[in-house]
Design a protein around this motif. Structure first.
Motif, PDB file in Angstrom:
ATOM      1  N   LYS A 359       0.928  -1.324  -0.152  1.00 34.97           N
ATOM      2  CA  LYS A 359       0.102  -0.010   0.059  1.00 34.97           C
ATOM      3  C   LYS A 359       0.825   1.433   0.047  1.00 34.97           C
ATOM      4  CE  LYS A 359      -3.681  -2.210   2.562  1.00 34.97           C
ATOM      5  NZ  LYS A 359      -4.327  -2.276   3.812  1.00 34.97           N
ATOM      6  N   CYS A 360       2.114   1.157   0.217  1.00 40.55           N
ATOM      7  CA  CYS A 360       3.080   2.348   0.272  1.00 40.55           C
ATOM      8  C   CYS A 360       3.505   2.899  -1.279  1.00 40.55           C
ATOM      9  CB  CYS A 360       4.445   1.852   0.690  1.00 40.55           C
ATOM     10  SG  CYS A 360       4.374   1.513   2.529  1.00 40.55           S
ATOM     11  N   THR A 361       3.265   4.276  -1.186  1.00 45.13           N
ATOM     12  CA  THR A 361       3.926   5.092  -2.368  1.00 45.13           C
ATOM     13  C   THR A 361       5.113   5.877  -1.883  1.00 45.13           C
ATOM     14  OG1 THR A 361       1.891   5.146  -3.374  1.00 45.13           O
ATOM     15  CG2 THR A 361       3.493   6.700  -4.132  1.00 45.13           C
ATOM     16  N   VAL A 362       6.163   5.841  -2.481  1.00 46.93           N
ATOM     17  CA  VAL A 362       7.461   6.600  -2.032  1.00 46.93           C
ATOM     18  C   VAL A 362       7.680   7.611  -3.257  1.00 46.93           C
ATOM     19  CG1 VAL A 362      10.107   6.606  -1.391  1.00 46.93           C
ATOM     20  CG2 VAL A 362       8.427   4.482  -1.021  1.00 46.93           C
ATOM     21  N   CYS A 363       7.716   8.862  -2.727  1.00 47.13           N
ATOM     22  CA  CYS A 363       8.240   9.889  -3.650  1.00 47.13           C
ATOM     23  C   CYS A 363       9.080  10.904  -3.060  1.00 47.13           C
ATOM     24  CB  CYS A 363       6.801  10.569  -3.973  1.00 47.13           C
ATOM     25  SG  CYS A 363       5.857  11.303  -2.564  1.00 47.13           S
ATOM     26  N   VAL A 364       9.780  11.739  -3.833  1.00 44.47           N
ATOM     27  CA  VAL A 364      10.573  12.790  -3.491  1.00 44.47           C
ATOM     28  C   VAL A 364       9.648  14.072  -3.348  1.00 44.47           C
ATOM     29  CG1 VAL A 364      12.446  14.054  -4.125  1.00 44.47           C
ATOM     30  CG2 VAL A 364      12.593  11.713  -4.609  1.00 44.47           C
TER      31      VAL A 364
END
Length: 454
Positions: A359-364
């Protein structure tokens, strides 16, 4: 500034114990204690078995006995194993602007050299500080563009290590310059191993530590090296395409002690995950009794280097998990702690946790990226099935200069690393390091070695 290499060498060669700042010495003692605990614990891991194999192939009658083994080997192979051991658990210190792990690269070879030379504690402390000051400045000068491709611990560590070893070996000024020049020409370490989570990271460390020993042994025989290895036309900065850098980094020796600002790692995984972990722990407290199944989405905002190194969600091994921001954040949210057990088989197969990882979204995040590497911030937001959003922001992860670990914290960390030694032995180790000015380094190393074979 055309004399950067000379500035580094003049500072390092001339540095005496009485020149160092009291706070810097106290910090260095903490780094030494922390590194010793990491290395002794790391010497018992499977990750270093291949290095033990090399040491067993090279048993000698008169040498030095590396951590975790009972037979002596050459100083070079002992350095390989001790270096790999110090980094095997990913618990050793790290520097955010130098983008490296200085303790394992400087303290490890210095401890071996100090043992062989029967150095005093004061000389050992001074040598380590000199090594840190050089290594951290070069790493900071190389910066994030370098770190995107090169493992800065490997490319700057031999420079700091050669300084520390050279001082303890009492090399002349010219010989120290030769050792430094040859350390620079051997600098290496590419990040490509991360594509398959190969074991090269501890090879970079072990190799760099051993090179620190090697170049100083050669220099003692007047084997020459480049005299402008940093700024020369075919030197390190040109080779790594860093034509523009902050030259003032090499103009404040003795007034700015970069050794004071190195971070400790409270969690046994990549430092880039620590801000996210702290945010996850805060969210665990905020959730209280709410089950993680009520979480619809996890948004992790970080900086570019973290995104590149630990942004993956695919978890098929311990190494994957230790280099996964989603896994470590979700572990913190679900369990309320992150320890070595978090990377055990039971945790890696926890379906509720793995479902949360998906369910994770990683973003800068632009605001977080804007101040990196001076701060390693993280923001984690939970979107609940109810529609509620719960967020946590970490300005500085635990262990940074702004959120420091002190002696009681380091002792608590040490107990988790060295659970197999007695309380008396732990107290003795801490006391000997805290009063290291009075120590004979050969005696200290023998005591540390005795802990590693328990």
């Amino acid at each position: 500034m055309n004399n950067i290499t000379k500035a580094c060498l003049d500072f390092a060669f001339n540095l005496k114990f009485d020149d160092t700042a009291p706070n810097t010495c106290e910090q260095m003692k903490k780094y030494i204690f922390d590194l010793i605990c990491c290395a002794v614990a790391g010497s018992k891991t499977k990750e270093v078995d291949a290095f033990k194999y090399l040491c067993r192939l090279n048993v000698v009658q008169t040498g030095i006995t590396p951590l975790g083994l009972t037979h002596p080997t050459s100083l070079y192979y002992a350095a390989l194993l001790n270096g790999a051991s110090g980094h095997a658990l990913e618990m050793d210190d790290s520097d955010r602007t130098g983008l490296s792990h200085p303790g394992v690269m400087v303290i490890t070879p210095a401890l071996l050299a100090g043992c062989m030379q029967q150095s005093t504690g004061k000389d050992f402390l001074t040598a380590c500080i000199a090594g840190y000051e050089i290594m951290l400045r070069v790493g900071t000068a190389l910066g994030l563009s370098h770190y995107a491709l090169w493992h800065t611990t490997g490319t700057t560590g031999p420079l700091g290590g050669s300084i520390a070893v050279g001082k303890l070996n009492k090399l002349t000024r010219d010989q120290l310059g030769h050792a430094f020049g040859n350390a620079g020409t051997l600098c290496s370490g590419l990040w490509e191993f991360n594509a398959t989570k190969a074991q090269s990271k501890i090879l970079h460390v072990g190799h760099g530590v051993a090179d620190s020993i090697l170049v100083c042994q050669l220099a003692s025989q007047n084997f020459t090296g480049a005299d402008k290895i940093l700024e020369g036309k075919q030197g390190l900065f040109k080779g790594f395409h860093e034509e523009k850098f902050d030259e003032s980094l090499f103009q404040d020796f003795g007034s700015m002690w970069r050794s004071d600002g190195v971070s400790f790692k409270p969690y046994p995984c990549c430092r880039h995950t620590h801000g996210g972990i702290d945010a996850g722990l805060e969210l665990h407290r905020k959730l209280g009794d709410v089950p993680v199944e009520e979480i619809e989405k996890v948004v992790i905002e970080t900086y570019q280097a973290a995104y590149d190194v630990v942004g993956n969600k695919k978890i098929s091994s311990v190494k994957d998990a230790k280099f996964s921001l989603p896994f470590t954040v979700c572990t913190a949210i679900a369990d309320g702690l992150v320890s070595e057990e978090s990377f055990g088989e039971k945790s890696l197969r926890d379906q509720s946790k793995l479902s949360l990882v998906e369910k994770c979204t990683v973003c800068v995040a632009s605001d977080i990226q804007a101040i990196h590497p001076f701060h390693e911030q993280s923001r984690v937001t939970l979107e609940m099935k109810s529609g509620e959003k719960i967020s946590a922001f970490i300005a500085d992860p635990l262990g940074e200069p702004e959120t420091p670990l002190d002696w009681p914290d380091l002792a608590a960390k040490a107990k988790t690393l060295l659970s197999f030694i007695s309380e008396n032995e732990m107290n003795e180790l801490q006391e000997r390091v805290r009063t290291i000015e009075e120590e004979d380094i050969a005696d200290l190393y023998q005591f540390v070695h005795s802990l590693s074979i328990k």
